[in-house]
Design a protein around this motif. Structure first.
Motif, PDB file in Angstrom:
ATOM      1  N   ARG A 238       8.058   2.745 -13.449  1.00  0.00           N
ATOM      2  CA  ARG A 238       8.851   2.880 -14.854  1.00  0.00           C
ATOM      3  C   ARG A 238       8.873   1.934 -15.319  1.00  0.00           C
ATOM      4  NH1 ARG A 238      12.198   4.618  -9.957  1.00  0.00           N
ATOM      5  NH2 ARG A 238      12.829   7.161  -9.555  1.00  0.00           N
ATOM      6  N   GLY A 239       8.457   0.736 -14.978  1.00  0.00           N
ATOM      7  CA  GLY A 239       8.448  -0.541 -16.086  1.00  0.00           C
ATOM      8  C   GLY A 239       7.197   0.161 -17.416  1.00  0.00           C
ATOM      9  N   TRP A 240       6.972   0.334 -16.757  1.00  0.00           N
ATOM     10  CA  TRP A 240       5.266   0.584 -17.709  1.00  0.00           C
ATOM     11  C   TRP A 240       5.282   1.715 -18.314  1.00  0.00           C
ATOM     12  CZ3 TRP A 240       1.935   0.265 -12.634  1.00  0.00           C
ATOM     13  CH2 TRP A 240       1.581  -1.192 -12.663  1.00  0.00           C
ATOM     14  N   MET A 241       6.088   3.084 -18.261  1.00  0.00           N
ATOM     15  CA  MET A 241       6.338   3.804 -18.565  1.00  0.00           C
ATOM     16  C   MET A 241       7.459   3.695 -20.075  1.00  0.00           C
ATOM     17  SD  MET A 241       6.696   6.853 -15.595  1.00  0.00           S
ATOM     18  CE  MET A 241       7.280   8.185 -16.472  1.00  0.00           C
ATOM     19  N   ASP A 242       8.415   2.849 -19.127  1.00  0.00           N
ATOM     20  CA  ASP A 242       9.102   2.723 -20.855  1.00  0.00           C
ATOM     21  C   ASP A 242       8.053   1.945 -22.314  1.00  0.00           C
ATOM     22  OD1 ASP A 242      11.361   3.547 -19.257  1.00  0.00           O
ATOM     23  OD2 ASP A 242      11.832   1.565 -18.127  1.00  0.00           O
ATOM     24  N   GLU A 243       7.457   0.993 -21.284  1.00  0.00           N
ATOM     25  CA  GLU A 243       6.479   0.061 -22.544  1.00  0.00           C
ATOM     26  C   GLU A 243       5.442   1.457 -23.608  1.00  0.00           C
ATOM     27  OE1 GLU A 243       3.703  -2.697 -20.655  1.00  0.00           O
ATOM     28  OE2 GLU A 243       6.041  -3.310 -19.760  1.00  0.00           O
ATOM     29  N   GLY A 244       5.781   2.776 -22.890  1.00  0.00           N
ATOM     30  CA  GLY A 244       4.718   4.302 -23.224  1.00  0.00           C
ATOM     31  C   GLY A 244       3.653   3.831 -23.033  1.00  0.00           C
ATOM     32  N   LEU A 245       3.543   3.896 -21.446  1.00  0.00           N
ATOM     33  CA  LEU A 245       2.204   3.814 -20.969  1.00  0.00           C
ATOM     34  C   LEU A 245       1.842   5.010 -19.305  1.00  0.00           C
ATOM     35  CD1 LEU A 245       1.567   0.531 -19.978  1.00  0.00           C
ATOM     36  CD2 LEU A 245       0.372   1.270 -21.878  1.00  0.00           C
ATOM     37  N   ASP A 246       0.744   6.096 -19.868  1.00  0.00           N
ATOM     38  CA  ASP A 246       1.495   6.580 -18.942  1.00  0.00           C
ATOM     39  C   ASP A 246       0.822   6.167 -17.694  1.00  0.00           C
ATOM     40  OD1 ASP A 246       1.925   8.656 -20.587  1.00  0.00           O
ATOM     41  OD2 ASP A 246      -0.517   9.011 -21.328  1.00  0.00           O
ATOM     42  N   VAL A 247       0.957   7.346 -16.605  1.00  0.00           N
ATOM     43  CA  VAL A 247       1.193   5.955 -15.150  1.00  0.00           C
ATOM     44  C   VAL A 247      -0.334   7.254 -14.107  1.00  0.00           C
ATOM     45  CG1 VAL A 247       1.127   5.138 -12.759  1.00  0.00           C
ATOM     46  CG2 VAL A 247       2.870   4.877 -15.667  1.00  0.00           C
ATOM     47  N   PHE A 248      -0.867   6.862 -13.434  1.00  0.00           N
ATOM     48  CA  PHE A 248      -1.674   8.012 -13.035  1.00  0.00           C
ATOM     49  C   PHE A 248      -1.964   7.418 -11.193  1.00  0.00           C
ATOM     50  CE2 PHE A 248      -2.733   9.221 -17.360  1.00  0.00           C
ATOM     51  CZ  PHE A 248      -3.591   9.837 -16.767  1.00  0.00           C
ATOM     52  N   VAL A 249      -0.967   7.691 -10.580  1.00  0.00           N
ATOM     53  CA  VAL A 249      -1.230   7.294  -9.738  1.00  0.00           C
ATOM     54  C   VAL A 249      -2.405   8.097  -8.532  1.00  0.00           C
ATOM     55  CG1 VAL A 249       0.262   6.330  -7.059  1.00  0.00           C
ATOM     56  CG2 VAL A 249       0.577   6.183  -9.549  1.00  0.00           C
ATOM     57  N   TYR A 250      -2.969   7.631  -7.666  1.00  0.00           N
ATOM     58  CA  TYR A 250      -3.566   8.191  -6.199  1.00  0.00           C
ATOM     59  C   TYR A 250      -3.507   7.326  -5.192  1.00  0.00           C
ATOM     60  CZ  TYR A 250      -5.668  10.850  -9.984  1.00  0.00           C
ATOM     61  OH  TYR A 250      -5.091  11.354 -11.880  1.00  0.00           O
ATOM     62  N   PHE A 251      -3.098   7.689  -4.086  1.00  0.00           N
ATOM     63  CA  PHE A 251      -2.809   7.183  -2.659  1.00  0.00           C
ATOM     64  C   PHE A 251      -4.203   7.968  -2.331  1.00  0.00           C
ATOM     65  CE2 PHE A 251       1.571   7.552  -4.007  1.00  0.00           C
ATOM     66  CZ  PHE A 251       2.030   6.451  -3.449  1.00  0.00           C
ATOM     67  N   ASP A 252      -4.837   6.770  -1.437  1.00  0.00           N
ATOM     68  CA  ASP A 252      -6.162   6.642  -0.869  1.00  0.00           C
ATOM     69  C   ASP A 252      -6.660   6.673   0.452  1.00  0.00           C
ATOM     70  OD1 ASP A 252      -8.678   7.181  -0.407  1.00  0.00           O
ATOM     71  OD2 ASP A 252      -9.316   5.706  -0.991  1.00  0.00           O
ATOM     72  N   ASN A 253      -4.685   6.274   1.650  1.00  0.00           N
ATOM     73  CA  ASN A 253      -4.630   5.669   2.409  1.00  0.00           C
ATOM     74  C   ASN A 253      -4.799   7.351   3.284  1.00  0.00           C
ATOM     75  OD1 ASN A 253      -2.523   6.306   1.060  1.00  0.00           O
ATOM     76  ND2 ASN A 253      -1.069   6.078   3.063  1.00  0.00           N
ATOM     77  N   ASP A 254      -5.821   7.981   3.724  1.00  0.00           N
ATOM     78  CA  ASP A 254      -5.629   9.100   3.853  1.00  0.00           C
ATOM     79  C   ASP A 254      -6.094   9.505   5.514  1.00  0.00           C
ATOM     80  OD1 ASP A 254      -8.697   9.006   4.085  1.00  0.00           O
ATOM     81  OD2 ASP A 254      -8.363   8.919   1.909  1.00  0.00           O
ATOM     82  N   MET A 255      -6.702   7.565   6.021  1.00  0.00           N
ATOM     83  CA  MET A 255      -7.650   8.271   7.581  1.00  0.00           C
ATOM     84  C   MET A 255      -6.780   8.309   8.399  1.00  0.00           C
ATOM     85  SD  MET A 255      -8.765   4.125   9.597  1.00  0.00           S
ATOM     86  CE  MET A 255      -9.226   4.715   7.565  1.00  0.00           C
ATOM     87  N   LYS A 256      -5.274   7.797   8.366  1.00  0.00           N
ATOM     88  CA  LYS A 256      -3.973   8.607   9.414  1.00  0.00           C
ATOM     89  C   LYS A 256      -3.564  10.215   9.039  1.00  0.00           C
ATOM     90  CE  LYS A 256      -4.495   4.856  11.802  1.00  0.00           C
ATOM     91  NZ  LYS A 256      -3.169   3.389  12.941  1.00  0.00           N
ATOM     92  N   GLY A 257      -3.383   9.995   7.644  1.00  0.00           N
ATOM     93  CA  GLY A 257      -2.663  11.446   7.583  1.00  0.00           C
ATOM     94  C   GLY A 257      -1.998  10.814   6.054  1.00  0.00           C
ATOM     95  N   PHE A 258      -1.671   9.667   5.667  1.00  0.00           N
ATOM     96  CA  PHE A 258      -0.457   9.454   5.436  1.00  0.00           C
ATOM     97  C   PHE A 258      -0.492   9.881   3.825  1.00  0.00           C
ATOM     98  CE2 PHE A 258      -0.159   5.892   8.121  1.00  0.00           C
ATOM     99  CZ  PHE A 258       1.354   6.345   8.832  1.00  0.00           C
ATOM    100  N   ALA A 259      -1.611  10.534   2.843  1.00  0.00           N
ATOM    101  CA  ALA A 259      -1.930   9.939   1.651  1.00  0.00           C
ATOM    102  C   ALA A 259      -1.295  11.340   1.323  1.00  0.00           C
ATOM    103  CB  ALA A 259      -2.880  10.043   1.199  1.00  0.00           C
TER     104      ALA A 259
END
Length: 271
Positions: A238-259
């Motif tokens: 949210r802090g980055w977005m408040d600065e006008g920055l788009d945010v892309f987040v990708y979960f790669d903790n897939d080994m145990k299905g958490f992603a």
């Protein structure tokens, strides 16, 4: 207004079937199902091999309007060529169907090998080769070599759109102000990578977007994120977005299905 997109790295994981994917869901429906739950997906198959144009067309057709794919750049360029003499490799990468995603083409990620140290000249020369629009990418794609048969080439664009790039550095020598300055000078996003302390985590924005890869905060690729941890990350986003920055987040903790579950939980915090 700045926006956030949250997703997963890849989607074809047998262990997710009967868990994230409902029991009995046809494998061919998995992408469409994941795209209904999330707002973006990072395609990691592009890291291992050139894909076919029809694959990109299929992925585009199976996802809703407004959905975006991030692409992981070819390891041939990052790990084999180590960013040197990369023009033909880039031409092949873009000619193999990347542009068939049309408006669903999101950022392109270059994950560097852990042994690649910060070398300003090497990086600058590579960054100068990167096409910054889909029109420039189509022009570069026309220079592909014989590795791509003509029936496996898609070197055109239906609309001119900007192309964003991000770099995930894994050598500690990148954790210096000079590296941040270089990324900012070339308008390249410095990936914020959560790697359970294995690799550097650089959080200074260097472009008009922030690219985040969540590999696991306690155990690389294997640990899930608690509600408290997701709350902390959401506040940072949210802090980055408040600065006008788009945010892309990708979960790669897939080994145990958490992603996928972590991704949906984070996305809920923004809806």
């Amino acid at each position: 207004m700045a926006y956030i997109r949250v997703g997963i790295s890849g989607w074809m994981y047998p262990a997710w079937r009967g868990d994230f994917y409902p029991k009995g869901l046809a494998h061919r429906r998995e992408l469409a199902y994941a795209a209904e739950q999330l707002s973006s997906i990072e395609i990691n198959g592009t890291f291992y091999a050139l894909q076919k144009p029809e694959s990109y067309v299929k992925w585009r057709s199976e996802t809703p309007d407004g959905f975006v794919f991030a692409l992981k750049g070819a390891r041939y360029i990052t790990h084999m060529k180590r960013l040197l003499d990369a023009e033909t490799g880039l031409a092949n990468f873009f000619a193999a169907g990347t542009l068939a995603l049309g408006p669903k083409l999101g950022p392109i990620l270059w994950q560097l090998p852990p042994t690649l140290q910060f070398e300003p000249a090497r990086l600058s020369n590579f960054f100068d080769l990167l096409p910054r629009t889909t029109t420039e990418a189509a022009e570069l794609a026309a220079g592909h070599d014989e590795k791509l048969a003509e029936d496996r080439v898609f070197a055109q664009t239906e609309i001119e759109l900007p192309i964003r790039y991000a770099v995930e550095a894994r050598h500690e020598s990148f954790a210096v102000p000079e590296a941040v300055d270089l990324m900012r000078e070339h308008d390249i996003g410095f990936v914020v990578a959560d790697t359970a302390g294995r690799y550097p985590q650089i959080t200074t924005p260097t472009s008009d977007f922030v690219y985040v890869r969540m590999h696991g905060d306690k155990e690389l690729y294997a640990s899930g994120y608690t509600d408290d941890a997701l709350d902390e990350w959401a506040e940072r986003f949210r802090g980055w977005m408040d600065e006008g920055l788009d945010v892309f987040v990708y979960f790669d903790n897939d080994m145990k299905g958490f992603a996928p579950h972590n991704a949906m939980a984070l996305l809920d915090r923004f809806t």
